[in-house]
Design a protein around this motif. Structure first.
Motif, PDB file in Angstrom:
ATOM      1  N   LEU A  13       0.826  -1.210   0.000  1.00 24.99           N
ATOM      2  CA  LEU A  13       0.000   0.000   0.000  1.00 24.99           C
ATOM      3  C   LEU A  13       0.854   1.251   0.000  1.00 24.99           C
ATOM      4  CD1 LEU A  13      -3.073   0.247   0.272  1.00 24.99           C
ATOM      5  CD2 LEU A  13      -2.732   0.638   2.710  1.00 24.99           C
ATOM      6  N   ILE A  14       1.939   1.175   0.767  1.00 28.98           N
ATOM      7  CA  ILE A  14       2.733   2.388   0.914  1.00 28.98           C
ATOM      8  C   ILE A  14       4.017   2.320   0.108  1.00 28.98           C
ATOM      9  CG2 ILE A  14       1.797   2.973   3.158  1.00 28.98           C
ATOM     10  CD1 ILE A  14       3.951   1.666   4.526  1.00 28.98           C
ATOM     11  N   SER A  15       4.076   1.382  -0.856  1.00 26.40           N
ATOM     12  CA  SER A  15       5.304   1.296  -1.648  1.00 26.40           C
ATOM     13  C   SER A  15       5.491   2.614  -2.376  1.00 26.40           C
ATOM     14  CB  SER A  15       5.203   0.161  -2.653  1.00 26.40           C
ATOM     15  OG  SER A  15       4.157   0.432  -3.534  1.00 26.40           O
ATOM     16  N   PHE A  49      -2.243  18.213  10.511  1.00 20.55           N
ATOM     17  CA  PHE A  49      -1.416  17.386  11.391  1.00 20.55           C
ATOM     18  C   PHE A  49      -0.266  16.881  10.533  1.00 20.55           C
ATOM     19  CE2 PHE A  49      -0.681  12.889  12.835  1.00 20.55           C
ATOM     20  CZ  PHE A  49       0.008  13.213  13.995  1.00 20.55           C
ATOM     21  N   SER A  50       0.949  16.930  11.071  1.00 15.53           N
ATOM     22  CA  SER A  50       2.110  16.529  10.270  1.00 15.53           C
ATOM     23  C   SER A  50       3.237  16.114  11.195  1.00 15.53           C
ATOM     24  CB  SER A  50       2.550  17.727   9.414  1.00 15.53           C
ATOM     25  OG  SER A  50       3.697  17.418   8.667  1.00 15.53           O
ATOM     26  N   ASN A  51       3.895  15.022  10.872  1.00 17.23           N
ATOM     27  CA  ASN A  51       5.042  14.617  11.683  1.00 17.23           C
ATOM     28  C   ASN A  51       6.360  14.847  10.992  1.00 17.23           C
ATOM     29  OD1 ASN A  51       4.264  13.299  14.324  1.00 17.23           O
ATOM     30  ND2 ASN A  51       2.790  12.441  12.882  1.00 17.23           N
ATOM     31  N   THR A  52       6.408  14.585   9.687  1.00 14.46           N
ATOM     32  CA  THR A  52       7.693  14.691   9.002  1.00 14.46           C
ATOM     33  C   THR A  52       7.722  15.876   8.034  1.00 14.46           C
ATOM     34  OG1 THR A  52       6.909  12.912   7.541  1.00 14.46           O
ATOM     35  CG2 THR A  52       8.384  12.283   9.297  1.00 14.46           C
ATOM     36  N   GLY A  53       6.749  16.785   8.154  1.00 12.46           N
ATOM     37  CA  GLY A  53       6.824  18.072   7.465  1.00 12.46           C
ATOM     38  C   GLY A  53       6.162  18.152   6.099  1.00 12.46           C
ATOM     39  N   THR A  54       5.744  17.012   5.525  1.00 14.41           N
ATOM     40  CA  THR A  54       5.197  17.063   4.161  1.00 14.41           C
ATOM     41  C   THR A  54       3.829  17.752   4.145  1.00 14.41           C
ATOM     42  OG1 THR A  54       6.320  14.961   3.807  1.00 14.41           O
ATOM     43  CG2 THR A  54       4.791  15.667   2.096  1.00 14.41           C
ATOM     44  N   THR A  55       2.953  17.316   5.034  1.00 15.18           N
ATOM     45  CA  THR A  55       1.609  17.923   5.089  1.00 15.18           C
ATOM     46  C   THR A  55       1.722  19.391   5.512  1.00 15.18           C
ATOM     47  OG1 THR A  55       0.887  15.744   5.839  1.00 15.18           O
ATOM     48  CG2 THR A  55      -0.743  17.512   5.921  1.00 15.18           C
ATOM     49  N   GLU A  56       2.665  19.647   6.407  1.00 13.14           N
ATOM     50  CA  GLU A  56       2.859  21.034   6.852  1.00 13.14           C
ATOM     51  C   GLU A  56       3.237  21.940   5.671  1.00 13.14           C
ATOM     52  OE1 GLU A  56       4.649  22.823  10.705  1.00 13.14           O
ATOM     53  OE2 GLU A  56       6.334  22.250   9.438  1.00 13.14           O
ATOM     54  N   PRO A 124      -1.499  13.313   7.031  1.00 15.33           N
ATOM     55  CA  PRO A 124      -0.807  12.264   6.273  1.00 15.33           C
ATOM     56  C   PRO A 124      -1.673  11.009   6.289  1.00 15.33           C
ATOM     57  CG  PRO A 124       0.123  12.445   8.480  1.00 15.33           C
ATOM     58  CD  PRO A 124      -0.972  13.479   8.399  1.00 15.33           C
ATOM     59  N   ILE A 125      -1.592  10.207   5.250  1.00 19.14           N
ATOM     60  CA  ILE A 125      -2.310   8.925   5.271  1.00 19.14           C
ATOM     61  C   ILE A 125      -1.529   7.952   6.142  1.00 19.14           C
ATOM     62  CG2 ILE A 125      -3.017   6.929   3.882  1.00 19.14           C
ATOM     63  CD1 ILE A 125      -4.767   9.252   3.224  1.00 19.14           C
ATOM     64  N   TRP A 126      -2.241   7.336   7.067  1.00 18.38           N
ATOM     65  CA  TRP A 126      -1.667   6.291   7.916  1.00 18.38           C
ATOM     66  C   TRP A 126      -2.485   5.019   7.714  1.00 18.38           C
ATOM     67  CZ3 TRP A 126      -0.485   8.379  13.561  1.00 18.38           C
ATOM     68  CH2 TRP A 126       0.613   9.253  13.501  1.00 18.38           C
ATOM     69  N   CYS A 152      -4.577  15.557   1.783  1.00 25.19           N
ATOM     70  CA  CYS A 152      -3.664  14.652   2.476  1.00 25.19           C
ATOM     71  C   CYS A 152      -2.346  14.577   1.736  1.00 25.19           C
ATOM     72  CB  CYS A 152      -4.278  13.254   2.585  1.00 25.19           C
ATOM     73  SG  CYS A 152      -4.256  12.338   1.042  1.00 25.19           S
ATOM     74  N   THR A 153      -1.340  14.032   2.417  1.00 25.98           N
ATOM     75  CA  THR A 153      -0.109  13.644   1.724  1.00 25.98           C
ATOM     76  C   THR A 153       0.106  12.168   2.024  1.00 25.98           C
ATOM     77  OG1 THR A 153       1.430  14.117   3.534  1.00 25.98           O
ATOM     78  CG2 THR A 153       0.887  15.947   2.052  1.00 25.98           C
ATOM     79  N   SER A 154       0.786  11.496   1.112  1.00 31.54           N
ATOM     80  CA  SER A 154       1.012  10.059   1.302  1.00 31.54           C
ATOM     81  C   SER A 154       2.111   9.611   0.358  1.00 31.54           C
ATOM     82  CB  SER A 154      -0.268   9.286   0.983  1.00 31.54           C
ATOM     83  OG  SER A 154      -0.483   9.278  -0.411  1.00 31.54           O
ATOM     84  N   SER A 156       1.618   6.879  -1.600  1.00 32.74           N
ATOM     85  CA  SER A 156       0.899   6.533  -2.830  1.00 32.74           C
ATOM     86  C   SER A 156      -0.619   6.475  -2.647  1.00 32.74           C
ATOM     87  CB  SER A 156       1.379   5.169  -3.357  1.00 32.74           C
ATOM     88  OG  SER A 156       1.157   4.191  -2.354  1.00 32.74           O
ATOM     89  N   SER A 157      -1.093   6.232  -1.437  1.00 31.90           N
ATOM     90  CA  SER A 157      -2.551   6.074  -1.239  1.00 31.90           C
ATOM     91  C   SER A 157      -3.286   7.359  -1.592  1.00 31.90           C
ATOM     92  CB  SER A 157      -2.859   5.752   0.221  1.00 31.90           C
ATOM     93  OG  SER A 157      -2.169   4.615   0.634  1.00 31.90           O
ATOM     94  N   ASP A 158      -4.471   7.226  -2.184  1.00 29.71           N
ATOM     95  CA  ASP A 158      -5.216   8.447  -2.490  1.00 29.71           C
ATOM     96  C   ASP A 158      -6.125   8.819  -1.311  1.00 29.71           C
ATOM     97  OD1 ASP A 158      -7.595   7.115  -2.673  1.00 29.71           O
ATOM     98  OD2 ASP A 158      -8.132   7.934  -4.623  1.00 29.71           O
TER      99      ASP A 158
END
Ligand SMILES: Cc1cc2nc3c(=O)[nH]c(=O)nc-3n(C[C@H](O)[C@H](O)[C@H](O)COP(=O)(O)O)c2cc1C
Length: 328
Positions: A13-15, A49-56, A124-126, A152-154, A156-158
């Motif tokens: 899913l997250i490849s 909400f963002s942990n690694t900065g992408t969504t931010e 982010p998609i989790w 969202c950011t991810s 690959s998941s939409d």
């Protein structure tokens, strides 16, 4: 065996995404920290909400584009690298995502949610879904009179299935279709999305519920407004008081004047006609009495008034125009 299959599914899913277990969100400097809830004078909130900065990063681009207020949904207990290890079915993120009743606590709430009508909500998609802290956020306020636009950011998941789950949590709200971004998304991608959103929105010709009247000398002109973030912000302003704008001729096709504040823009390329009401650069109000083609925010149009009548009511040179929600 079951665990291995689950891991394989999640890995598939997250490849395509890399480094997601790194809490590598850029450290905030003091100035940025103060801007965690940056107040602007529009009715747009960009909550994320963002942990690694992408969504931010995407949230900041949306806030730049809409002049919205940025609000970071911060967990009371921040997530460590271990917590974010999606490959460990016993990590905090895996446990939270698997348990529908979990609601991680939010550090700081929004003081004046009533000031916002349009909410961009980013996450982010989790494990294919929105993190459970987004559920906490949605269950913390009354969104019934608001519009929510998820993003969202991810890897690959939409966004589709995560947004459906969120919509079901807050059904009495107008949800607009959301969009997924990636690490590579640019400010241009964000701009295109927002202008597509707003033009789809204006194409459906949804009329704003409140009426706007223009008072010019002894005339009261009725208008039809398009329902989008810009008109909603204008109506919110007029709820407080009428607005009198000193307007002047420009280029033989319009009367223009300063609003005195900046409203969110929903620009699109358009050709005007007599009677069109336009927001220009977010801070100028225009009444068109002739044709022009430009990138503008159309607010609505004057009803039941011919081009000649309009020209004669507006007259030549400076004129005071009062924008009011009441006819009298
Ligand atoms: C716990 C966890 C689960 C994830 N699950 C998915 C997933 O199911 N699908 C996917 O495409 N990306 C997944 N990702 C990748 C993130 O969605 C992606 O890296 C995102 O842009 C991170 O956003 P942030 O930097 O704002 O925290 C996951 C990341 C983490 C930490």
């Amino acid at each position: 065996m079951k665990r291995i299959c689950m891991l394989a599914v999640i890995t598939l899913l997250i490849s395509g995404f890399t480094g997601c277990t790194q809490t590598d969100k850029k450290p905030k400097d003091e100035h940025k920290e103060q801007l965690t809830e940056k107040q602007t004078d529009t009715n747009v909130l960009v909550a994320y909400f963002s942990n690694t900065g992408t969504t931010e990063g995407i949230a900041e681009m949306i806030a730049d584009e809409t002049q919205g207020t940025l609000y970071e949904i911060q967990p009371e207990n921040s997530y460590t690298e271990e917590d974010l290890n999606y490959q460990d079915t016993d990590s905090r993120s895996s446990r939270e995502q698997a348990d529908s009743s979990i609601r991680p606590k939010i550090l700081k709430s929004i003081d004046h949610m009533e000031a916002f009508d349009v909410i961009f909500l980013g996450y982010p998609i989790w494990m294919g879904d929105a993190p459970k802290i987004i559920h906490t956020f949605l269950e913390s306020y009354d969104f019934s009179q608001k519009q929510i636009i998820p993003f969202c950011t991810s890897g690959s998941s939409d966004i589709t299935s995560s947004a459906e789950v969120l919509k079901a949590l807050v059904p009495n709200t107008k949800w607009l279709s959301g969009r997924r971004f990636s690490k590579e998304s640019s400010p241009q991608d964000v701009q295109k999305w927002i202008s597509a959103l707003t033009s789809t929105h204006s194409e459906d010709k949804t009329k704003a519920k409140a009426k706007l009247y223009l008072k010019i000398n002894n005339h009261v002109l009725e208008t039809d407004l398009i329902d989008h973030a810009s008109t909603q912000a204008l109506l919110a302003l007029l709820k407080e008081h009428d607005l009198t704008i000193s307007m002047r001729d420009f280029n033989g096709f319009e009367k223009v004047g300063e609003i005195g504040t900046t409203l969110p823009r929903t620009d699109e390329s358009l050709t005007t006609k007599a009677g069109d009401l336009i927001l220009y650069e977010g801070n100028q109000f225009i009444i068109y009495y002739d044709v022009n083609t430009w990138k503008l925010t159309k607010l609505g149009e004057i009803k039941n008034c011919s081009e000649n009548e309009l020209k004669s009511i507006l007259g030549k040179g400076e004129v005071n125009v009062t924008l009011s929600l009441s006819k009298n």
